[in-house]
Scaffold this motif. Structure first.
Motif, PDB file in Angstrom:
ATOM      1  N   LYS A   1     -26.362 -10.533  15.432  1.00  0.00           N
ATOM      2  CA  LYS A   1     -27.508 -10.560  16.093  1.00  0.00           C
ATOM      3  C   LYS A   1     -27.309  -9.615  17.121  1.00  0.00           C
ATOM      4  O   LYS A   1     -28.396  -8.637  17.507  1.00  0.00           O
ATOM      5  N   TYR A   2     -26.372  -9.164  17.606  1.00  0.00           N
ATOM      6  CA  TYR A   2     -26.230  -8.256  18.684  1.00  0.00           C
ATOM      7  C   TYR A   2     -25.256  -6.810  18.040  1.00  0.00           C
ATOM      8  O   TYR A   2     -24.769  -6.163  18.761  1.00  0.00           O
ATOM      9  N   GLY A   3     -25.045  -7.053  16.758  1.00  0.00           N
ATOM     10  CA  GLY A   3     -24.615  -5.642  16.091  1.00  0.00           C
ATOM     11  C   GLY A   3     -23.211  -6.177  15.241  1.00  0.00           C
ATOM     12  O   GLY A   3     -23.003  -7.498  14.991  1.00  0.00           O
ATOM     13  N   SER A   4     -22.858  -5.353  14.581  1.00  0.00           N
ATOM     14  CA  SER A   4     -21.463  -5.599  13.955  1.00  0.00           C
ATOM     15  C   SER A   4     -20.171  -4.610  14.526  1.00  0.00           C
ATOM     16  O   SER A   4     -19.696  -5.257  15.447  1.00  0.00           O
ATOM     17  N   PHE A   5     -20.158  -3.380  14.174  1.00  0.00           N
ATOM     18  CA  PHE A   5     -18.929  -2.779  14.843  1.00  0.00           C
ATOM     19  C   PHE A   5     -19.453  -2.639  16.381  1.00  0.00           C
ATOM     20  O   PHE A   5     -18.843  -2.015  17.102  1.00  0.00           O
ATOM     21  N   GLY A   6     -20.736  -2.421  16.691  1.00  0.00           N
ATOM     22  CA  GLY A   6     -21.234  -2.377  18.103  1.00  0.00           C
ATOM     23  C   GLY A   6     -21.310  -3.647  18.941  1.00  0.00           C
ATOM     24  O   GLY A   6     -21.589  -3.226  20.086  1.00  0.00           O
ATOM     25  N   ASN A   7     -20.847  -4.578  18.335  1.00  0.00           N
ATOM     26  CA  ASN A   7     -21.069  -5.638  18.913  1.00  0.00           C
ATOM     27  C   ASN A   7     -20.169  -6.003  20.164  1.00  0.00           C
ATOM     28  O   ASN A   7     -19.212  -5.744  19.875  1.00  0.00           O
ATOM     29  N   PRO A   8     -20.840  -6.553  21.125  1.00  0.00           N
ATOM     30  CA  PRO A   8     -19.848  -6.749  22.643  1.00  0.00           C
ATOM     31  C   PRO A   8     -18.691  -7.661  22.278  1.00  0.00           C
ATOM     32  O   PRO A   8     -17.816  -7.916  23.005  1.00  0.00           O
ATOM     33  N   ASP A   9     -18.812  -8.378  21.283  1.00  0.00           N
ATOM     34  CA  ASP A   9     -17.960  -9.730  20.954  1.00  0.00           C
ATOM     35  C   ASP A   9     -16.737  -9.236  19.914  1.00  0.00           C
ATOM     36  O   ASP A   9     -16.897  -8.662  18.638  1.00  0.00           O
ATOM     37  N   LYS A  10     -15.670  -8.948  20.562  1.00  0.00           N
ATOM     38  CA  LYS A  10     -14.636  -8.633  19.739  1.00  0.00           C
ATOM     39  C   LYS A  10     -14.395  -9.299  18.523  1.00  0.00           C
ATOM     40  O   LYS A  10     -13.940  -8.693  17.451  1.00  0.00           O
ATOM     41  N   ALA A  11     -14.604 -10.522  18.557  1.00  0.00           N
ATOM     42  CA  ALA A  11     -14.307 -11.486  17.414  1.00  0.00           C
ATOM     43  C   ALA A  11     -15.446 -10.996  16.146  1.00  0.00           C
ATOM     44  O   ALA A  11     -14.947 -11.260  15.091  1.00  0.00           O
ATOM     45  N   VAL A  12     -16.627 -10.844  16.460  1.00  0.00           N
ATOM     46  CA  VAL A  12     -17.559 -10.269  15.594  1.00  0.00           C
ATOM     47  C   VAL A  12     -17.406  -8.974  15.104  1.00  0.00           C
ATOM     48  O   VAL A  12     -17.211  -8.785  13.854  1.00  0.00           O
ATOM     49  N   ARG A  13     -16.793  -7.926  15.960  1.00  0.00           N
ATOM     50  CA  ARG A  13     -16.420  -6.833  15.452  1.00  0.00           C
ATOM     51  C   ARG A  13     -15.271  -7.012  14.530  1.00  0.00           C
ATOM     52  O   ARG A  13     -15.061  -6.236  13.533  1.00  0.00           O
ATOM     53  N   ALA A  14     -14.281  -8.031  14.738  1.00  0.00           N
ATOM     54  CA  ALA A  14     -13.029  -8.197  13.857  1.00  0.00           C
ATOM     55  C   ALA A  14     -13.564  -8.762  12.360  1.00  0.00           C
ATOM     56  O   ALA A  14     -13.248  -8.146  11.269  1.00  0.00           O
ATOM     57  N   ARG A  15     -14.711  -9.525  12.667  1.00  0.00           N
ATOM     58  CA  ARG A  15     -15.146 -10.145  11.275  1.00  0.00           C
ATOM     59  C   ARG A  15     -15.978  -9.036  10.361  1.00  0.00           C
ATOM     60  O   ARG A  15     -15.778  -8.879   9.315  1.00  0.00           O
ATOM     61  N   ALA A  16     -16.590  -7.989  11.163  1.00  0.00           N
ATOM     62  CA  ALA A  16     -17.144  -6.889  10.582  1.00  0.00           C
ATOM     63  C   ALA A  16     -16.300  -5.889   9.680  1.00  0.00           C
ATOM     64  O   ALA A  16     -16.512  -5.590   8.665  1.00  0.00           O
ATOM     65  N   LEU A  17     -15.037  -5.757  10.402  1.00  0.00           N
ATOM     66  CA  LEU A  17     -14.048  -4.880   9.979  1.00  0.00           C
ATOM     67  C   LEU A  17     -13.310  -5.682   8.681  1.00  0.00           C
ATOM     68  O   LEU A  17     -13.135  -4.909   7.446  1.00  0.00           O
ATOM     69  N   GLN A  18     -13.165  -6.999   8.747  1.00  0.00           N
ATOM     70  CA  GLN A  18     -12.785  -7.597   7.421  1.00  0.00           C
ATOM     71  C   GLN A  18     -13.599  -7.430   6.404  1.00  0.00           C
ATOM     72  O   GLN A  18     -13.354  -7.260   5.134  1.00  0.00           O
ATOM     73  N   HIS A  19     -15.068  -7.447   6.698  1.00  0.00           N
ATOM     74  CA  HIS A  19     -15.926  -7.381   5.509  1.00  0.00           C
ATOM     75  C   HIS A  19     -15.674  -6.057   5.079  1.00  0.00           C
ATOM     76  O   HIS A  19     -15.922  -5.708   3.828  1.00  0.00           O
ATOM     77  N   MET A  20     -15.697  -4.963   5.872  1.00  0.00           N
ATOM     78  CA  MET A  20     -15.453  -3.624   5.407  1.00  0.00           C
ATOM     79  C   MET A  20     -14.249  -3.562   4.427  1.00  0.00           C
ATOM     80  O   MET A  20     -14.343  -3.051   3.403  1.00  0.00           O
ATOM     81  N   LYS A  21     -13.287  -4.154   4.826  1.00  0.00           N
ATOM     82  CA  LYS A  21     -11.779  -3.917   4.194  1.00  0.00           C
ATOM     83  C   LYS A  21     -12.044  -4.762   2.681  1.00  0.00           C
ATOM     84  O   LYS A  21     -11.827  -4.336   1.824  1.00  0.00           O
TER      85      LYS A  21
END
Ligand code: RM4
Ligand code: MN
Ligand code: MN
Length: 396
Positions: free
Chosen positions: A107-127
């Motif tokens: 909702k508030y972004g992936s790599f740009g999300n202020p929540d570190k846990a969401v950024r980590a999820r996005a990174l895992q999806h990228m990997k």
């Protein structure tokens, strides 16, 4: 005996390949609604089958772009299924497109999300996406981010830029040596105040920050109406940063209109910049040409054949520009001569030469007519209609 022009067209078509998107065969719509088509593809098998038809009839679409969320229901475990479908339907997996915009957490972004846990999820999806690509021998992992914000002051733009740099670099480190990462930009939508990767300059800086295997992807629909897209293409070429295209046309913004339906001369000018660069540098360019169109109203397979045909025509026309003459005219500032070299090439009817080329390759001279005669559409319509009349909720 072939004329000089026909020979030039033959040479150009020999290397011109264009990738088609799996989502172009699915029922898609606008945010206001969807008009369902009885023949639309709903499964990954149906998408491969339809893409296989387009390649069978045109001979120039050997790969299909895949979207991770839509086409790999079991993530990395779906690769075996994709491989077997690829063998069965005669089209290879092409670019792999991670999906970092559809799930609720984004909702508030992936790599740009202020929540570190969401950024980590996005990174895992990228990997996972990079792993899927490696297993399928796909070279390009193609990234489009919906990240942005809708209200001034609500997000820290510079901080988000830093996160993008950091997470793209970490993703880049996962790439195998022969893989590439393509960074796509888009001025707005779904975010309507700021988009984190809004234009080619931002995409260029982020691709550079990510690493040497990252390049920029130009989606022709992702520009404001007055922008000079061929100049962007020329600059990216001269920076060795042009990785690929998503082709479509637009009247206003990201309208998913058929390539060349609004401004065919613009596409011609883009191809011209590429071919002129190749002539000048005596280098083969390494650019992934892809279609990114999803038609709500037109028949999906017909729309794809129409687009491929148009792309071949515009590329063939651009190949007819006499580069040596143009070079001389440019140096002497002979403006009318220079401009006319482009206009004359654009005005040339290349269709007979293209038909001849197709015949020489053993594909139908008129792929659209061949499709209409083939009975394929009638068959898939009767097979898929009952299911497709029920509501489909996902985008593709
Ligand atoms: C975006 C962009 C992406 C495409 C999505 C579905 O506007 O063009 O490339 O994957 O739409
Ligand atoms: Mn795109
Ligand atoms: Mn788009």
């Amino acid at each position: 005996m072939k004329s000089q022009q026909t020979e030039t067209v033959f040479r150009a078509l020999e290397t011109f390949r264009i990738e088609i998107p799996s989502w172009g065969f699915a029922n898609t719509g606008t945010r206001f609604g969807k008009f369902l088509q009885p023949a639309a593809a709903a499964t990954i098998e149906e998408k491969f089958s339809d893409a296989g038809q387009v390649h069978l009839l045109t001979g120039v679409c050997p790969t299909v772009a895949l979207h991770v969320l839509w086409d790999f229901p079991d993530g990395t475990k779906s690769t075996d299924l994709v491989k077997s479908l690829s063998d069965r339907y005669g089209v290879r997996p092409g670019s792999i497109n991670p999906n970092l915009f559809q799930e609720q957490i984004y909702k508030y972004g992936s790599f740009g999300n202020p929540d570190k846990a969401v950024r980590a999820r996005a990174l895992q999806h990228m990997k996972d996406s990079i792993e899927i690509a490696a297993e399928l021998n796909s070279r390009d992992v193609s990234l489009w981010f919906a990240d942005g914000s809708n209200y001034p002051g609500t997000m820290n733009i510079r901080q988000r830029k830093q996160w993008f740099e950091e997470y793209l670099k970490t993703s880049h480190d996962e790439l195998a040596p022969d893989q590439r990462m393509l960074v796509e930009y888009k001025p707005f939508e779904p975010a309507f105040y700021h988009t984190d990767i809004a234009d080619w300059g931002m995409a260029l800086l982020l691709a550079r920050a990510a690493g040497p295997q990252a390049k920029v992807l130009v989606d022709t629909g992702h520009h404001y109406a007055a922008q000079n897209i061929e100049q962007i293409v020329a600059w990216l070429l001269s920076e060795d940063m042009l990785g690929g295209f998503h082709f479509n046309d637009r009247r206003y913004a990201d309208d998913d209109l058929t390539l060349g339906s609004i401004d065919p001369y613009q596409v011609f000018r883009i191809f011209h910049e590429i071919l002129h660069f190749a002539w000048e540098t005596e280098k083969d360019t390494d650019i992934a040409y892809m279609i990114d169109q999803s038609h709500n109203l037109k028949g999906k397979i017909e729309a794809m054949i129409q687009t491929v045909t148009m792309a071949q025509q515009l590329y063939a026309k651009a190949s007819l520009v006499d580069h040596a003459k143009l070079d001389t005219a440019q140096k002497k500032a002979e403006l009318v001569t220079a401009e006319s070299l482009l206009q004359d090439a654009f005005a040339t009817d290349v269709r007979p030469a293209i038909q001849e080329w197709r015949t020489s390759k053993g594909v139908p001279a008129d792929p659209m007519e061949a499709f209409r005669q083939s009975g394929y559409l009638e068959r898939i319509t009767s097979e898929r209609a009952a299911r497709n009349s029920q509501n489909v909720s996902s985008y593709a």
